[in-house]
Design a protein around this motif. Structure first.
Motif, PDB file in Angstrom:
ATOM      1  N   LYS A 117     -12.604   8.110   9.084  1.00 58.24           N
ATOM      2  CA  LYS A 117     -11.381   7.576   8.628  1.00 58.24           C
ATOM      3  C   LYS A 117     -10.741   8.531   7.443  1.00 58.24           C
ATOM      4  O   LYS A 117      -9.770   8.884   7.186  1.00 58.24           O
ATOM      5  N   VAL A 142       1.749   6.944  -1.899  1.00 54.39           N
ATOM      6  CA  VAL A 142       1.208   6.782  -0.800  1.00 54.39           C
ATOM      7  C   VAL A 142      -0.404   6.221  -1.224  1.00 54.39           C
ATOM      8  O   VAL A 142      -1.150   6.736  -2.178  1.00 54.39           O
ATOM      9  N   ASN A 156       0.968  -1.313  -0.035  1.00 49.77           N
ATOM     10  CA  ASN A 156       0.009  -0.087  -0.086  1.00 49.77           C
ATOM     11  C   ASN A 156       0.884   1.064  -0.108  1.00 49.77           C
ATOM     12  O   ASN A 156       0.520   2.121   0.773  1.00 49.77           O
ATOM     13  N   ASP A 196      -7.739  10.472   6.848  1.00 51.57           N
ATOM     14  CA  ASP A 196      -6.629  10.002   5.587  1.00 51.57           C
ATOM     15  C   ASP A 196      -6.317  11.372   4.791  1.00 51.57           C
ATOM     16  O   ASP A 196      -5.443  11.710   4.537  1.00 51.57           O
ATOM     17  N   SER A 254      -7.102   3.482   2.336  1.00 52.84           N
ATOM     18  CA  SER A 254      -8.448   3.111   2.244  1.00 52.84           C
ATOM     19  C   SER A 254      -9.071   3.221   3.305  1.00 52.84           C
ATOM     20  O   SER A 254      -8.500   2.662   4.529  1.00 52.84           O
ATOM     21  N   ALA A 255     -10.114   3.980   3.721  1.00 55.88           N
ATOM     22  CA  ALA A 255     -10.969   3.921   4.870  1.00 55.88           C
ATOM     23  C   ALA A 255     -11.952   3.011   5.092  1.00 55.88           C
ATOM     24  O   ALA A 255     -12.502   3.269   6.242  1.00 55.88           O
ATOM     25  N   HIS A 256     -11.970   1.823   4.189  1.00 53.69           N
ATOM     26  CA  HIS A 256     -12.883   0.965   4.452  1.00 53.69           C
ATOM     27  C   HIS A 256     -14.239   1.499   4.580  1.00 53.69           C
ATOM     28  O   HIS A 256     -15.141   0.778   5.545  1.00 53.69           O
ATOM     29  N   LEU A 257     -14.595   2.374   4.239  1.00 50.34           N
ATOM     30  CA  LEU A 257     -15.857   2.972   4.047  1.00 50.34           C
ATOM     31  C   LEU A 257     -16.075   3.451   5.285  1.00 50.34           C
ATOM     32  O   LEU A 257     -17.624   3.790   5.842  1.00 50.34           O
ATOM     33  N   ASP A 258     -15.314   4.129   6.214  1.00 51.38           N
ATOM     34  CA  ASP A 258     -15.486   4.785   7.537  1.00 51.38           C
ATOM     35  C   ASP A 258     -15.428   6.199   7.205  1.00 51.38           C
ATOM     36  O   ASP A 258     -14.098   6.661   6.829  1.00 51.38           O
TER      37      ASP A 258
END
Lengths: 429, 336
Positions: free
Chosen positions: A168, A158, A113, A172, A161-165
């Protein structure tokens, strides 16, 4: 394109047409510009020397791409933006796909990542996702990395991913701004809710570009540019297929996350363009998650067993989720599908089923749009004027005419991606 | 005995130590961390979580959960896009803000009725509310639209140096909450109801009313958190699929609340919210994936549950060992 079936008519093409084609080819070859100076590596699907479409150079870019590369990712070399500056950026961005990059480093960067590119370049480029956990987004991530590696001035890549939060996702963006990254590329899953951070980054002098028609309000003001196809045209094209193939009866719209700009874009234009005899019985979000597709399709099938067609984006989701729902319901997969990706898995399922009542029409997955988005950002750093929209024309393909089940490609992948096949196989062994 | 006397302060000490440790590490290793811009962002991002967690602490104190808080926050953002529109400014924003509080009040009363009158378990009742609120949000806005007043946004995010004024208010609120909880009769009654509702009722406490108010307070705090979320999002978005419900429970637990009720600290909860926000802030600064944040929260909750209950377990162990010792000596005397 390997594995492509030529239409019946083309085999019976008269001699005159062949001669005309040769003449046209000769004319195109005459336009071939000198090599761009890169050590070009041919794509898997393009083994022959290829014509180059070139419109000049500027802002550190050569506005040139091989016709074969364009054809590989867009189906036809002519399907590039019509507007002049947008066309230049598209050619520059897609043309870079043929430059040689360190694939081992790209793979490492993809797995970790992000990475230092080893060039000691001063620039940091970021791909900030609100959701990155499906194959489409992972392939886009690799395209972004490969593109970034073609710029020696980029020292750091860079990814987040905010995992759909949502919280977050904001964190980010704020972190990227605080660190002063130089370019940000994103797909705004939260749509206009991302405007505050996108605008904050833009105000801080960071070019922000979205891809896959990640449209949020006021491109050019709230952020640099949106790259993608005109989703309204996609919707109207879907409607054209449904009007001609379904003619009358029930169809359903499936989408990604509720309210995301891509699904909203085509759905709002397909509905009004449908014949009055066609009834849209459902419009459901699926989060682009095959298991949720299965759930949703099963529910709709239970209520509307006579449904005749589905409009959606995610081909693989259809192959894995919708087909499973049809099987579970004990129903044959007799339906008309309009899709926005050319995932190999869906094409291969289509071929395997050999069902004359199954029809599938699809566009390119357009993962390569992310390359154009990054290039737009890089050009902005060099002072270029970037149009607020970089719009690619689309053309829907009929699976019976153009086979998306391309031999040698992983089932999860889209064969129109510009990721070298060797690398794709390492990503999805 | 002495150890258990300090066990109440353990979460506060632990959270403070963690914040200082992580903050020091980030300061040393990352230049961007200690900038005024970043610290302001950190505190602003912590606001919704802090507010909703303070509310969740109320629910946990009476031995319940409210999993509908995140959906209520999203619903408030959507409602704000109607009541605090872009054109609204100045005092005209007040009714719009009060509507959000009224939404929180209504949701809280609804939840409390389900839990106290219909006797539904709090987790099931609030799960139902969550679903209703999610649907209602999508019904009002099927995609993000309706910009929220920029006056409201700048008012809510106004800061002195890097500290948002609202954050100072939240600190005051948390301290006042703890004073109420540990220095007043109603605070004591609330803890007593959480510890043992049956005994509290027998002692004449208005247990039903206390639980009712706890859930109403939880929802009202969630609506205030929604107001701050609206200031962040600045548009009526129905798709804020956010983890505030679980994170607020995590903050309350890390701050010292017992899942069984009767224990908790508002200051501890605030510190925990600050710690989790700090974690969310520094991970991207160090280019670390958010998975680590989720793993860390999980591990910390488990550790906190073990650590915070350690004094009680130790005391129980000592009591039982002393009992066995007394039994043995009694048996020895009898044999002699």
């Amino acid at each position: 394109m390997e594995g492509r079936k030529e239409p019946e008519v083309s085999r019976r093409r008269p001699l005159a047409a062949g001669v005309l084609t040769l003449v046209l080819l000769g004319a195109m070859l005459a336009l071939v510009s000198a090599s761009s100076g890169s050590t070009a590596k041919p794509q898997a699907a393009a083994q022959k020397p290829s014509a180059i479409i070139s419109t000049g150079k500027g802002f550190g870019e050569v506005y040139a791409a091989k016709a074969s590369t364009l054809k590989h990712t867009l189906f036809k070399a002519k399907l590039i933006p019509k507007e002049k500056i947008a066309r230049n950026i598209a050619l520059a961005g897609l043309g870079r796909a043929d430059r040689k990059v360190n694939e081992a480093l790209a793979l490492k960067c993809w797995k970790n990542n992000g990475c230092d590119t080893g060039t000691k370049g001063k620039l940091t480029v970021a791909y900030i996702e609100q959701f990155g956990e499906n194959v489409y987004r992972q392939m886009s991530k690799m395209e972004f990395i490969l593109q970034a590696l073609t710029y020696p001035q980029v020292g750091k890549i860079v990814y987040s991913s905010a995992h759909l939060d949502f919280n977050k996702a904001f964190a980010d963006w704020k972190a990227a701004i605080a660190q002063g990254v130089d370019v940000i590329v994103t797909y705004p899953d939260f749509a206009d809710a991302m405007i505050p951070v996108m605008k904050e980054a833009t105000d801080a002098g960071i070019p922000v570009a979205t891809y896959a028609w990640g449209y949020v309000t006021d491109p050019g003001k709230n952020y640099l540019t949106v790259v993608g196809e005109d989703t309204c045209v996609t919707g109207k094209t879907y409607a054209y297929v449904m009007n001609n193939r379904v003619k009358s009866g029930k169809i359903a719209f499936l989408g990604g996350f509720a309210g995301n700009p891509l699904s909203e874009g085509w759905q709002k234009c397909e509905g009004p363009a449908l014949r009055s005899s066609i009834d849209v019985v459902a419009k459901e979000p699926t989060d682009w998650n095959p298991s949720k597709v299965q759930q949703v399709v099963a529910g709709i099938l239970a209520k509307h067993p006579d449904i005749k067609g589905w409009s959606y984006e995610y081909g693989l989701g259809m192959a894995q989720g919708a087909y499973a729902a049809y099987r579970a319901a004990g129903k044959p997969f007799d339906t008309v599908l309009t899709l926005r990706t050319d995932d190999v898995g869906m094409g291969c399922l289509f071929n395997q089923l050999k069902n004359p009542k199954l029809e599938m029409y699809y566009t390119s997955s357009f993962n390569s749009h992310i390359r154009v988005a990054l290039t737009a950002g890089m050009m902005k750093l060099k002072g270029a004027k970037i149009p607020p929209k970089i719009v690619f024309p689309i053309e829907l393909q009929n699976q019976r005419v153009r086979d998306s089940c391309v031999k040698g490609y992983p089932q999860e992948a889209s064969a129109t991606s510009l990721i070298p096949l060797s690398l794709l196989k390492k990503m999805y062994p | 005995m002495k150890w258990s006397r300090f066990s109440g302060a353990l979460p506060l000490v632990l959270m403070t130590l963690l914040i200082v440790a992580v903050g020091t590490f980030a300061t040393v290793r990352q230049d961007a961390f200690l900038t005024s811009f970043n610290l302001n962002n950190l505190l602003l991002l912590a606001m919704p979580l802090a507010l909703v967690s303070l509310g969740q602490t109320c629910a946990l104190l009476v031995g319940g959960f409210d999993v509908s808080v995140a959906a209520l926050m999203t619903f408030c953002v959507v409602v704000a896009s109607y009541t605090m529109t872009y054109e609204t400014s100045g005092w005209a924003l007040l009714p719009g803000g009060l509507v959000l509080v009224a939404v929180g009040l209504g949701t809280g009363i609804f939840n409390a009725v389900l839990i106290r009158v219909l006797k539904l378990p709090s987790i099931i009742a609030t799960l139902g509310t969550l679903s209703i609120l999610e649907g209602a949000s999508l019904l009002l806005r099927d995609h993000p639209e309706g910009p929220i007043s920029s006056d409201a946004v700048s008012g809510l995010t106004k800061s002195v140096s890097f500290v948002p004024i609202a954050f100072i208010a939240v600190v005051v609120l948390a301290v006042a909450g703890d004073v109420w909880l540990y220095r007043t009769r109603t605070g004591l009654a609330t803890r007593a109801v959480g510890l043992d509702e049956t005994s509290s009722r027998r002692l004449g406490m208005a247990t039903g009313r206390i639980v009712f108010f706890a859930f109403v307070a939880c929802s009202v705090m969630a609506s205030l958190a929604g107001l701050y979320l609206a200031a962040q999002v600045q548009i009526g978005s129905p798709i804020l699929d956010i983890g505030f419900s679980l994170e607020s429970i995590a903050c309350a637990v890390l701050g010292g609340a017992a899942l069984s009720g009767g224990k908790g600290s508002f200051v501890g909860t605030l510190l925990a919210a600050l710690f989790l926000s700090l974690f969310d802030n520094i991970l991207p600064l160090f280019h670390q994936p958010t998975e680590y944040s989720q793993i860390t929260i999980g591990v910390l909750i488990l550790l906190a549950l073990v650590l915070y209950s350690a004094p009680d377990l130790l005391a129980r162990f000592r009591t039982s060992r002393a009992g066995v010792g007394r039994l043995r000596s009694a048996e020895g005397d009898a044999a002699g």
